[in-house]
Design an enzyme around this catalytic site. Structure first.
Site, PDB file in Angstrom:
ATOM      1  N   ALA A  15       0.814  -1.215   0.000  1.00  0.00           N
ATOM      2  CA  ALA A  15       0.000   0.000   0.000  1.00  0.00           C
ATOM      3  C   ALA A  15       0.846   1.262   0.000  1.00  0.00           C
ATOM      4  O   ALA A  15       0.341   2.341  -0.333  1.00  0.00           O
ATOM      5  CB  ALA A  15      -0.924  -0.005   1.218  1.00  0.00           C
ATOM      6  N   ARG A  19       8.333  -3.126  -5.177  1.00  0.00           N
ATOM      7  CA  ARG A  19       9.706  -3.470  -5.560  1.00  0.00           C
ATOM      8  C   ARG A  19       9.684  -4.558  -6.612  1.00  0.00           C
ATOM      9  O   ARG A  19       8.715  -5.314  -6.738  1.00  0.00           O
ATOM     10  CB  ARG A  19      10.532  -3.912  -4.353  1.00  0.00           C
ATOM     11  N   ASP A 241      -1.372 -10.481  -2.384  1.00  0.00           N
ATOM     12  CA  ASP A 241      -0.088 -10.644  -1.711  1.00  0.00           C
ATOM     13  C   ASP A 241      -0.179 -11.561  -0.499  1.00  0.00           C
ATOM     14  O   ASP A 241       0.764 -12.307  -0.197  1.00  0.00           O
ATOM     15  CB  ASP A 241       0.520  -9.290  -1.333  1.00  0.00           C
TER      16      ASP A 241
END
Length: 493
Positions: A15, A19, A241
């Site tokens: 959030a 990367r 995720d």
């Protein structure tokens, strides 16, 4: 003779940052190399809170270029947060930037939704924790307030599906991210005609669902030429995720509890099928779908958001506290003076978290923290006690006892939170890996490529690739007494 090195490119979006990492399998171990890191900065425009999606796609392009220069890769996989989405028009273009789940457009939406379908029926179909931020309620808000936008929509794409579409031109929804919406049938693993119809949403906007570990498409020739990289498959990893992190939990047991610890703390276990009982509905425990169609039975807990947003707010006031500074202030403050319920709705929007903590304590007639250290101590202990509450509720629903908790994700760098979790829950905590989401993403890609046999084999590889830190419970009587106080204050007993 050593095994051939196999590398895949992982994009992991949180959030507040993202990367790109090269995940490599060599000689029976996985390794991670970060090639690109960038901030994820939502933008407020005329009262609406947007994700800056095109800037994030630009960062994906930069990550692909850098990863290719760093040695190359065989596949790309993307995971993100859940529930949010973009809308694709009939010409294939994105209609507008996706709205952030912390936007206020769903404030007060639940009573309107329950006029159309009861919470009991909604949970019995979807098994999803009922929260205002759920995709189902975001879409209902559009239906009620911006129906013309829905009328121009060809397909809704959850955030990782949207990125996959921008890379491939193909419209799909991956199963794990679809399961966060509150619109998926938990048993059939397909879009729920009942819920979609009850909310008055157009069925045609929901794309075909594909399973985790399958191919979402190929990198387009156009992007291949633009970025000067070879065409490669885009793998539909677990787009959510949390499910990538769950896939990387280095557990040896069949039954285990995990905490995926980041902006949110996802506290749960894996089951073979959804738990759709009156008790699980009462506790509002969610049933998401993970890799291999496993059910992840878990609680969504606002986690390090409290600390991240406190730091962000204080920096706006010219106070440059680091995360280490805030942790140190908490450690040095007296324990068990006051508590908050991390699930209270006033803590969801961005803003002055310390003042909201004080207001909560005032409203609940507790000691009101006077210093920043006391505020931080209250936050830390309340999170740990929320873990204890979640452990009790999940154990009651599954009929299983859990003596060990696996904490994974970036939040485990906060050793104070790990030690408090062990103390509060009365369990051994095994903390690691930090890069669980990236490991899970990479492992799923490598399974798809045939380089790893199964998820159980992937977990063995992760165990021997990473150092796991162990935290033991202390002061159990004091924590038990504090938990009883916490339950009275928060109204759960």
């Amino acid at each position: 003779m050593p095994d051939r090195k196999r590398s895949v490119l992982v994009f992991d979006f949180g959030a507040s940052s993202g990367r790109a990492m090269l995940c490599s399998l060599e000689n029976g171990k996985l390794s991670m190399e970060e090639v690109h890191r960038f901030s994820n900065d939502p933008v407020m425009v005329h009262g609406t809170f947007y994700w800056d999606i095109l800037r994030l796609f630009h960062e994906i392009k930069q990550g692909i270029i850098k990863a290719n220069a760093a040695g190359g890769f065989e596949s790309i996989g993307i995971d993100t947060w859940g529930v949010d989405f973009g809308l694709i028009g009939r010409d294939g273009a994105l209609l507008e930037d996706p709205v952030n789940y912390r936007d206020r457009r769903t404030s007060g939406i639940l009573p309107k939704a329950f006029e159309k379908i009861s919470p009991e029926e909604l949970y019995s179909v979807t098994g999803i924790e009922i929260m205002e931020i759920n995709t189902a309620f975001q879409l209902l808000s559009l239906k009620l307030c911006r129906e013309e936008l829905l009328s121009r929509t060809d397909k809704i794409l959850l955030t990782p599906d949207l990125f996959n579409y921008l890379l491939t031109g193909e419209l799909h929804s991956e199963l794990s991210i679809a399961s966060t919406t509150g619109l998926l049938d938990a048993k059939t693993k397909d879009w729920s005609e009942k819920v979609i119809s009850a909310l008055g949403l157009p069925r045609s906007i929901f794309p075909e669902i594909i399973h985790s570990g399958t191919q979402a498409g190929m990198l387009t020739e156009e992007l291949s030429e633009e970025l000067c990289v070879p065409v490669c498959p885009i793998t539909a990893v677990c787009g959510h995720d949390t499910q990538c992190a769950a896939a990387a939990v280095p557990a040896e047991e069949e039954d285990f509890i995990f905490i995926s610890c980041g902006t949110w703390s996802l506290f749960g276990t894996e089951t073979d099928s959804p738990v759709l009982t009156p008790l699980s509905a009462k506790y509002n425990i969610t049933n998401e779908t993970g890799f291999g169609r496993k059910t992840t039975f878990l609680k969504n807990i606002i986690g390090l958001w409290f600390i991240q947003e406190t730091r962000r707010y204080l920096r706006k006031q010219g106070q440059g506290y680091s995360f280490a500074d805030l942790e140190k202030l908490a450690r040095e403050s007296e324990p068990f003076k006051c508590f908050i319920d991390p699930a209270a709705p006033e803590f969801v929007p961005p803003g002055d978290i310390p003042q909201r903590v004080k207001d909560y304590c005032t409203r609940t007639r507790q000691y009101v923290p006077q210093t920043l250290g006391e505020v931080m101590r209250c936050i830390y202990e309340s999170l740990a006690l929320k873990y204890r509450q979640s452990l009790d509720e999940i154990s009651e629903c599954t009929g299983r006892k859990y003596n060990k908790i696996y904490m994974v994700g970036g939040g485990i760098k906060d050793t104070f939170l790990c030690s408090l979790a062990a103390c509060s829950c009365g369990c051994t905590v095994n903390a690691g890996p930090v890069e669980a989401t990236a490991y899970g993403n990479g492992a799923i890609q490598l399974i798809s490529l045939g380089a790893i046999d199964s998820i159980s084999e992937a977990r063995k590889i992760i165990r021997r690739s990473e150092e796991i830190n162990v935290y033991l419970p202390e002061n159990e009587a004091e924590w038990t007494e504090s938990y009883e106080r916490y339950k009275r204050i928060t109204g759960i007993s």
